[in-house]
Enzyme design. Structure first.
Site, mmCIF file in Angstrom:
data_model
loop_
_atom_site.group_PDB
_atom_site.id
_atom_site.type_symbol
_atom_site.label_atom_id
_atom_site.label_comp_id
_atom_site.label_asym_id
_atom_site.label_seq_id
_atom_site.Cartn_x
_atom_site.Cartn_y
_atom_site.Cartn_z
ATOM 1 N N TYR A 142 0.855 -1.189 0.000
ATOM 2 C CA TYR A 142 0.000 0.000 0.000
ATOM 3 C C TYR A 142 0.890 1.237 0.000
ATOM 4 O O TYR A 142 1.860 1.304 0.745
ATOM 5 C CB TYR A 142 -0.890 0.000 1.248
ATOM 6 N N ASP A 237 9.103 2.690 -0.286
ATOM 7 C CA ASP A 237 8.097 3.321 0.563
ATOM 8 C C ASP A 237 8.332 2.860 2.003
ATOM 9 O O ASP A 237 8.029 1.734 2.363
ATOM 10 C CB ASP A 237 6.696 2.934 0.083
ATOM 11 N N LYS A 265 4.437 8.555 9.073
ATOM 12 C CA LYS A 265 4.189 7.920 10.381
ATOM 13 C C LYS A 265 5.203 8.335 11.460
ATOM 14 O O LYS A 265 5.055 9.405 12.025
ATOM 15 C CB LYS A 265 4.041 6.416 10.200
HETATM 16 C C1 LIG Z 1 0.303 4.402 5.941
HETATM 17 C C2 LIG Z 1 1.026 4.190 4.696
HETATM 18 C C3 LIG Z 1 0.917 5.085 3.613
HETATM 19 C C4 LIG Z 1 -0.075 6.218 3.605
HETATM 20 O O1 LIG Z 1 0.191 7.166 4.588
HETATM 21 P P1 LIG Z 1 -1.003 8.156 5.039
HETATM 22 O O2 LIG Z 1 -0.311 9.096 5.978
HETATM 23 O O3 LIG Z 1 -2.017 7.290 5.690
HETATM 24 O O4 LIG Z 1 -1.518 8.811 3.833
HETATM 25 C C5 LIG Z 1 1.729 4.898 2.521
HETATM 26 N N1 LIG Z 1 2.587 3.876 2.461
HETATM 27 C C6 LIG Z 1 2.718 2.984 3.464
HETATM 28 C C7 LIG Z 1 3.726 1.894 3.354
HETATM 29 C C8 LIG Z 1 1.927 3.103 4.602
HETATM 30 O O5 LIG Z 1 2.034 2.182 5.575
#
Ligand SMILES: *Cc1c(COP(=O)(O)O)cnc(C)c1O
Length: 426
Positions: A142, A237, A265
């Protein structure tokens, strides 16, 4: 009617599904979401005053636990100085410097407000910097909810993705190729077919959005090699894994050097803050120095940067990840022993302050095998734990998080709760 039920009814009348992010709605596991009124350390309390040991940690950011004194103090000081200026601040430089000092693959960084924004901008940058259109992503990873990334695999390698959301025209996802995670042969084939058109490959090197699935060292290495050979950019990511699995992120654990890293995060410590960065040459493609446009009214917000900086200061202290990793290991070992005693098929993964577990006899390597988990069994485990004051993610495809505030007693209490639930699961 319980207070949580009343709040859920009220919420559903004014907010779609009663929540501002879908997984919070407990749709996968059933039941009523807990409305949280406060949190401290490893605990959250709901509107009825029930206490939970928190293994979600706001989906990753709360690595120090809730309400860490140094973080709260920094945020309070920042708030009194001003909430937002829309002009540069010294604190943004400090945070950028702190991030770059910890992530050797990054020479420059741009701060934004969410992981979605950072991932979306990283894709635009890869396309702008290479002059190419196509991107590769992997099933089960994701990267936020940008249009081009809400895609599932089409049929076969020749066809590009199909959107997973209404409202995303097929033209928008037609340049996104979705491949199976950890499938080296398929990756080789995709680059052989499309290599000259690929702008970038985006990956969670330790995937945390299909529970917890590590890229094999061979797969991670091949991603790097193929991008280099074909002139595509490797985007790792690390929104979840950055400063979570270790100070150097998943790229440090796996020993790969991305062209672009996406963060979020933990770097915000619980405030809306995310970032993307890479080499100077690539990052100078961004406006105002380069032609790739990106902007944000609240980007580099002075309160969010204060929160992120204070968090990074704590986690960079010597021994932080050793202690955190030991707690996580104690938790997963305790859960494994409890499951074994009860004869429940179970296996676990963990790195730093992040863990996963599966109600499966062996660790899955990709999304399809994660989804072989029996959801009814997981749901029973989830509710059994919740009833016993242990809050894990309400879906079997989510990773879990341990914070520095979790004590040995919290972990022992969690394992004891799990033992009771496993005994009924068999
Ligand atoms: C949480 C997450 C996102 C999206 O971040 P948001 O702050 O919720 O938009 C993107 N990539 C990864 C790997 C994530 O865990």
């Amino acid at each position: 009617m319980t207070i949580n039920t009343q709040l859920f009814d009220r919420a559903r009348a004014v907010i779609p599904g009663g929540v501002n992010s879908p997984v919070r709605a407990f749709k996968a596991v059933g039941g009523t979401p807990r409305f949280i009124s406060r949190a401290q350390g490893a605990y959250m309390w709901d509107a009825e005053g029930a206490r939970y040991i928190d293994y979600i940690g706001s989906w990753g950011p709360m690595i120090l636990g809730h309400g860490h004194p140094a973080v709260i103090e920094a945020v309070q000081r920042a708030v009194t100085e001003g909430l937002s200026f829309g002009a540069p601040t010294e604190r943004e430089i400090e945070l950028a410097e702190a991030i770059l000092a910890l992530m050797p693959s990054m020479e420059m960084v741009r701060l934004v407000s969410s992981g979605t924004e950072a991932g979306m901008s990283a894709i635009r940058l890869a396309r702008g910097a290479t002059g190419r259109k196509r991107i590769i992503k992997f099933e089960g990873c994701y990267h936020g909810h940008a249009d081009a990334l809400l895609v599932k695999a089409g049929s076969g390698l020749a066809t590009f993705g199909q959107s997973t959301s209404a409202g995303v025209p097929e033209e928008v996802v037609q340049h996104t190729l979705v491949l199976e995670f950890n499938n080296v042969a398929q990756l080789d084939e995709a680059f052989a077919l499309h290599g000259a058109d690929i702008a970038g490959l985006i990956i969670e090197a330790i995937a945390g959005n299909m529970n917890f699935v590590r890229a094999t060292p061979e797969f991670a290495r091949r991603c790097r090699e193929l991008c280099t050979q074909h002139g595509a950019l490797l985007i790792v990511d690390e929104v979840m894994t950055g400063f979570r699995v270790g100070l150097g992120g998943a790229q440090g654990v796996l020993g790969i050097r991305p062209d672009i890293t996406v963060l979020g995060k933990v770097i915000g410590g619980g405030m809306p803050l995310a970032a993307f960065g890479g080499s100077r040459a690539i990052m100078e493609q961004m406006a105002p120095t380069g032609p790739v446009y990106q902007a944000g009214t609240l980007s580099g917000n002075p309160v969010a940067t204060a929160c992120g900086l204070a968090t990074l200061k704590e986690i960079a202290k010597p021994g932080f990840y050793e202690a955190l990793g030991a707690k996580t290991q104690a938790l997963v070992q305790g859960l494994q022993a409890a499951a074994d005693e009860a004869g429940v098929p179970f296996c676990t993964e963990h790195e730093g302050g992040m863990f996963g577990f599966f109600l499966l006899p062996e660790l899955p390597r990709n999304y399809a095998s994660v989804m072989k988990s029996e959801s009814a069994k997981f749901n029973a485990l989830f509710h059994g734990l919740l009833d016993r004051g242990v809050y894990i993610a309400p879906a079997l495809y989510e990773a879990g998080f341990v914070s520095a505030a979790h004590t040995d007693e919290d972990i022992a209490a969690t394992v004891a709760a799990a033992r009771e639930v496993f005994a009924k699961l068999r």
